[in-house]
Scaffold this active site. Sequence first.
Site, PDB file in Angstrom:
ATOM      1  N   SER A 136       0.713  -1.309   0.088  1.00 34.07           N
ATOM      2  CA  SER A 136      -0.031   0.076  -0.032  1.00 34.07           C
ATOM      3  C   SER A 136       0.767   1.346  -0.042  1.00 34.07           C
ATOM      4  CB  SER A 136      -1.218  -0.094   1.261  1.00 34.07           C
ATOM      5  OG  SER A 136      -2.109  -0.854   1.053  1.00 34.07           O
ATOM      6  N   LYS A 139       0.245   3.977  -2.639  1.00 36.08           N
ATOM      7  CA  LYS A 139      -0.589   5.044  -2.814  1.00 36.08           C
ATOM      8  C   LYS A 139      -0.071   6.477  -2.586  1.00 36.08           C
ATOM      9  CE  LYS A 139      -4.608   2.288  -0.590  1.00 36.08           C
ATOM     10  NZ  LYS A 139      -3.886   1.125  -0.469  1.00 36.08           N
ATOM     11  N   SER A 336      -5.873   4.166   4.040  1.00 39.39           N
ATOM     12  CA  SER A 336      -5.244   2.976   2.973  1.00 39.39           C
ATOM     13  C   SER A 336      -6.632   2.494   2.367  1.00 39.39           C
ATOM     14  CB  SER A 336      -4.502   1.850   3.894  1.00 39.39           C
ATOM     15  OG  SER A 336      -3.673   1.395   3.039  1.00 39.39           O
TER      16      SER A 336
END
Length: 504
Positions: A136, A139, A336
């Site tokens: 993640s 991102k 997230s």
Amino acid sequence: MPVSPPPAGAGPLAPPPPAPRRRRRLLPVAALATVLLLALAGVAVVLRPGPVAGWLGDDAAGPAAAAQAPEPDPSPVLAGPDANAPLPTAAGVRAAVEPLLGAAALGSRVNISVADLTTGQSIYARGGDDGTVPASVTKLATGVTVLEARGPGYRIPTRAVAGANPGEVVLVGGGDPTLAVDGKGFYPGAARLDTLAKQVKQALGGTAPTKVVVDSSLFPGPVHGPGWDDDIPTGGYGASITALMTDGARSDPEAARKTFDDTHGAAERAPEPDLTAGRSFARLLGLGGDAQVTRGTAPPAGGGAAASGAPAPGTELGKVESLPMIRLVDIMISDSDNVIAEALARQVALARNQPASFVGGAAAMDEVIGELGLPAGEISLSDGSGLSRNNRISPSLLTDLIALAGKGDHPELGAIFGGLPVGGWSGTLGDRYRVDATEAGAGVVRAKTGTLTGVHAIAGLVTTAEGRLLTFAVLTDRAPAGDSDVSRQALDRIAGALAGCGCR
């Protein structure tokens, strides 16, 4: 807590392809004398008036603002940097972190980059240029590229237009993943279908709605990403990515909001988000029965004659718009949110005239990375959320990207700092940095995290004990598939070591 879900039955990772080697290019960066946006429980504290007020659509940003006294600056609640603090040395950073890189919980490959944010100078790296599965942490790249491509104030529209036959209403998805049905939606302040339905009824006048056609054609291609583990579409952290959806495709947004902390954001998702949204819209228009909702495409404006008293096919009947991009990026990074991330990657694609698909989004993000002067050869993406195991990003690209976001000549990119979780305080770091071994990072580590089975990552900002602001990225993609909390704490020890030393 897992940022990306620990998938069931995931096997060991194949060695990622080597990234092309290059000489490190040092970015001259102005210091973030005050961090652009402090994260307070996931909500950005901003200074008004100023550019942020305009991005948020604040009325005070208009001409009348000149006659108003400016609000006082917010009082700092977290440790800030000292522009005059001494620069850590490579030897000092090495001594602080290298003993921690060999932790068994991190596995056989740990790649790291540490740079000074004031000068952009690389201080320490090991495997810094090597492409690594980022989970993640991807991102951060999604946030920077969509802010560059769309701008912080951009809002995603959802429209309704007149269909080919009298009474037909075409609901046209523009890619807003936060769209709500009504005031009980998952995302506070989101655009609402009930507002759009009122506009449509007024625009139709005496023509009664007869059918809803769902147009989600803006996002072509597969709805699930390449490289996603098999359980991601059904595990509650991912969803079918369609141009029209409500509440991030959550089946029960009220329940998901109430249980968010307990479930770490996982929630049941609708298998066909566009049709689910269309059925909700049909009910708001007074139509009953799912048979009155079908997929299709909107007719072109002016494409046909109107029936008596009915709007001509293609006529816009109403429009609602999402929260501004600065807020969508905040939510994506702080929580997230994988579905928002995939929607924003497609906004990059649309802004760069690419297909709004997984492939088009990845290609457009790569294009924007190059436009920003960053080494596009050190990033290879298959999605915007980091759920894909095909993604590769080097730690040095991440520290370059974060440094660039703090540079004064790209103020729009500074919006990524508002959503960065704070160690021991907010977002996905709220429950971390609370034990003796890592507590030095509480309040001074501001970072994005990432977790998949065998993959752990963290990248962001840290203020040293002497007040120097650094950017760092630590990625490991060959970690044992045991207790993820142990691996995450091993990462936190590294960031905590940077926070607790002068490193000279």
